[in-house]
Design a protein around this motif. Structure first.
Motif, PDB file in Angstrom:
ATOM      1  N   ASP A  82       3.425   8.694  42.319  1.00 37.32           N
ATOM      2  CA  ASP A  82       4.360   9.819  42.302  1.00 37.32           C
ATOM      3  C   ASP A  82       5.140   9.943  41.001  1.00 37.32           C
ATOM      4  OD1 ASP A  82       5.606   7.445  42.817  1.00 37.32           O
ATOM      5  OD2 ASP A  82       6.860   8.175  44.456  1.00 37.32           O
ATOM      6  N   ALA A  83       4.948   9.041  40.055  1.00 35.39           N
ATOM      7  CA  ALA A  83       5.591   9.173  38.746  1.00 35.39           C
ATOM      8  C   ALA A  83       4.846  10.221  37.922  1.00 35.39           C
ATOM      9  CB  ALA A  83       5.603   7.836  38.022  1.00 35.39           C
ATOM     10  N   LYS A  84       5.589  11.017  37.174  1.00 35.74           N
ATOM     11  CA  LYS A  84       4.978  12.102  36.384  1.00 35.74           C
ATOM     12  C   LYS A  84       5.484  12.049  34.965  1.00 35.74           C
ATOM     13  CE  LYS A  84       4.490  15.299  40.316  1.00 35.74           C
ATOM     14  NZ  LYS A  84       4.897  14.295  41.327  1.00 35.74           N
ATOM     15  N   SER A 102       9.334   7.767  45.769  1.00 38.07           N
ATOM     16  CA  SER A 102       9.166   6.701  46.758  1.00 38.07           C
ATOM     17  C   SER A 102       9.796   5.381  46.335  1.00 38.07           C
ATOM     18  CB  SER A 102       7.676   6.478  47.033  1.00 38.07           C
ATOM     19  OG  SER A 102       7.017   6.014  45.863  1.00 38.07           O
ATOM     20  N   ALA A 103      10.045   5.192  45.030  1.00 38.48           N
ATOM     21  CA  ALA A 103      10.632   3.934  44.555  1.00 38.48           C
ATOM     22  C   ALA A 103      11.330   4.176  43.223  1.00 38.48           C
ATOM     23  CB  ALA A 103       9.556   2.863  44.394  1.00 38.48           C
ATOM     24  N   PRO A 104      12.518   3.619  43.019  1.00 38.18           N
ATOM     25  CA  PRO A 104      13.266   3.859  41.779  1.00 38.18           C
ATOM     26  C   PRO A 104      12.638   3.216  40.554  1.00 38.18           C
ATOM     27  CG  PRO A 104      14.402   2.242  43.151  1.00 38.18           C
ATOM     28  CD  PRO A 104      13.284   2.800  43.980  1.00 38.18           C
ATOM     29  N   TRP A 105      11.686   2.307  40.755  1.00 41.25           N
ATOM     30  CA  TRP A 105      11.029   1.663  39.604  1.00 41.25           C
ATOM     31  C   TRP A 105       9.708   2.336  39.237  1.00 41.25           C
ATOM     32  CZ3 TRP A 105      12.091  -0.728  44.298  1.00 41.25           C
ATOM     33  CH2 TRP A 105      11.004  -0.881  45.173  1.00 41.25           C
ATOM     34  N   HIS A 106       9.337   3.406  39.893  1.00 42.41           N
ATOM     35  CA  HIS A 106       8.118   4.129  39.527  1.00 42.41           C
ATOM     36  C   HIS A 106       8.402   4.991  38.298  1.00 42.41           C
ATOM     37  CE1 HIS A 106       5.859   3.752  43.625  1.00 42.41           C
ATOM     38  NE2 HIS A 106       5.985   2.619  42.978  1.00 42.41           N
ATOM     39  N   LYS A 107       8.214   4.387  37.146  1.00 43.67           N
ATOM     40  CA  LYS A 107       8.521   5.011  35.864  1.00 43.67           C
ATOM     41  C   LYS A 107       7.445   4.626  34.851  1.00 43.67           C
ATOM     42  CE  LYS A 107      13.523   4.423  36.662  1.00 43.67           C
ATOM     43  NZ  LYS A 107      14.792   3.916  36.089  1.00 43.67           N
ATOM     44  N   ALA A 108       7.674   4.966  33.596  1.00 47.39           N
ATOM     45  CA  ALA A 108       6.832   4.445  32.528  1.00 47.39           C
ATOM     46  C   ALA A 108       7.131   2.960  32.393  1.00 47.39           C
ATOM     47  CB  ALA A 108       7.132   5.171  31.220  1.00 47.39           C
ATOM     48  N   ALA A 109       6.091   2.118  32.461  1.00 41.41           N
ATOM     49  CA  ALA A 109       6.305   0.681  32.566  1.00 41.41           C
ATOM     50  C   ALA A 109       5.532  -0.086  31.496  1.00 41.41           C
ATOM     51  CB  ALA A 109       5.886   0.188  33.949  1.00 41.41           C
ATOM     52  N   PHE A 110       6.213  -1.031  30.865  1.00 42.98           N
ATOM     53  CA  PHE A 110       5.639  -1.963  29.898  1.00 42.98           C
ATOM     54  C   PHE A 110       5.953  -3.352  30.451  1.00 42.98           C
ATOM     55  CE2 PHE A 110       6.169  -3.692  25.283  1.00 42.98           C
ATOM     56  CZ  PHE A 110       4.918  -4.275  25.347  1.00 42.98           C
TER      57      PHE A 110
END
Length: 255
Positions: free
Chosen positions: A153-155, A93-101
């Motif tokens: 939706d990030a896995k 749904s979004a390109p920034w839905h990742k592992a985030a710090f």
């Protein structure tokens, strides 16, 4: 979504780590003193995978952990830490839905004012050190650090360890002026004719300024110009590419 937490104790001296339990070593069993879980996803201390010491924090579902809010009186903040990822898949749904710090900002009313990414990751990477220096606006009264898998939706799995949040400047010598909302007011006179309006929509958002100088982006911009794009919108044009910073006395420094 970020979780609003109570403000912590007054800011310590410059170059002191402001985070409590920054290496996730304290606490019995699955306890994480100094951090609040959010998002409902699986989060737990991990004694089998860590950068140093006895354990790290592992996030293996949507959600993560956030530190308590820390008062911010101005000046540069340096945030750093070690991150490890395994099979992190970016959310559809979004390109920034990742592992985030990230570093989160709040105003005097404890209302969120935005965030600054230290790093966003997908894929599989061994322990890697990430660091960023942040200079926030005058309406920011407190900050917090957030470590998470961004978006439902990030896995995948991500580990965080040995984090640090340091104030590089002494707020007492910055002479930081309070925000004057009256001077910041914008008045629009619809009766005044300024002439022909220049179309500004023939452009594109290319993200943070430092990404523009990558070979891929430079090549892409050549094609964009060829097909009619005339404007680029970039985030953090002054600070992100390290053009501007401030010394301990609050004087501007340009590089």
């Amino acid at each position: 979504a970020s979780l609003l937490l109570s403000a912590a104790a007054p800011v310590a001296a410059p170059n002191t780590n402001l985070l409590t339990n920054a290496s996730f070593e304290d606490g019995a069993a699955d306890q994480l003193p100094g951090w609040q879980r959010f998002g409902g996803g699986p989060v737990a201390p991990d004694e089998s995978v860590c950068h140093a010491g006895k354990r790290s924090v592992r996030v293996f579902g949507p959600g993560g952990v956030q530190s308590a809010q820390i008062p911010y009186a101005g000046g540069r903040l340096k945030v750093s830490g070690w991150v490890r990822t395994e099979n992190v898949v970016c959310g559809a749904s979004a390109p920034w839905h990742k592992a985030a710090f990230q570093v989160l900002s709040y105003d005097q009313a404890r209302k969120g004012r935005g965030h600054t990414d230290v790093v966003l990751l997908d894929g599989t990477y061994d322990w890697t050190f990430y660091e960023s220096t942040v200079l926030l606006s005058r309406d920011v009264a407190s900050v917090a650090v957030q470590c998470h898998l961004w978006g439902d939706d990030a896995k995948g799995t991500v580990w965080f360890d040995d984090l640090s949040l340091q104030l590089l400047d002494d707020p007492g010598v910055l002479a930081r002026k309070p925000l004057d909302l009256a001077k910041a007011t914008v008045t629009v006179d619809f009766a005044k004719d300024l002439g022909e309006f220049r179309p500004l929509w023939i452009g594109s958002d290319v993200g943070h300024m430092d990404r523009v100088v990558t070979p891929t982006q430079v090549n892409a911009m050549r094609y964009a110009h060829r097909f009619g794009f005339r404007y680029l919108r970039m985030h953090n044009c002054v600070y992100n590419p390290r053009i501007y910073s401030e010394d301990a006395a609050g004087n501007p420094a340009f590089t």
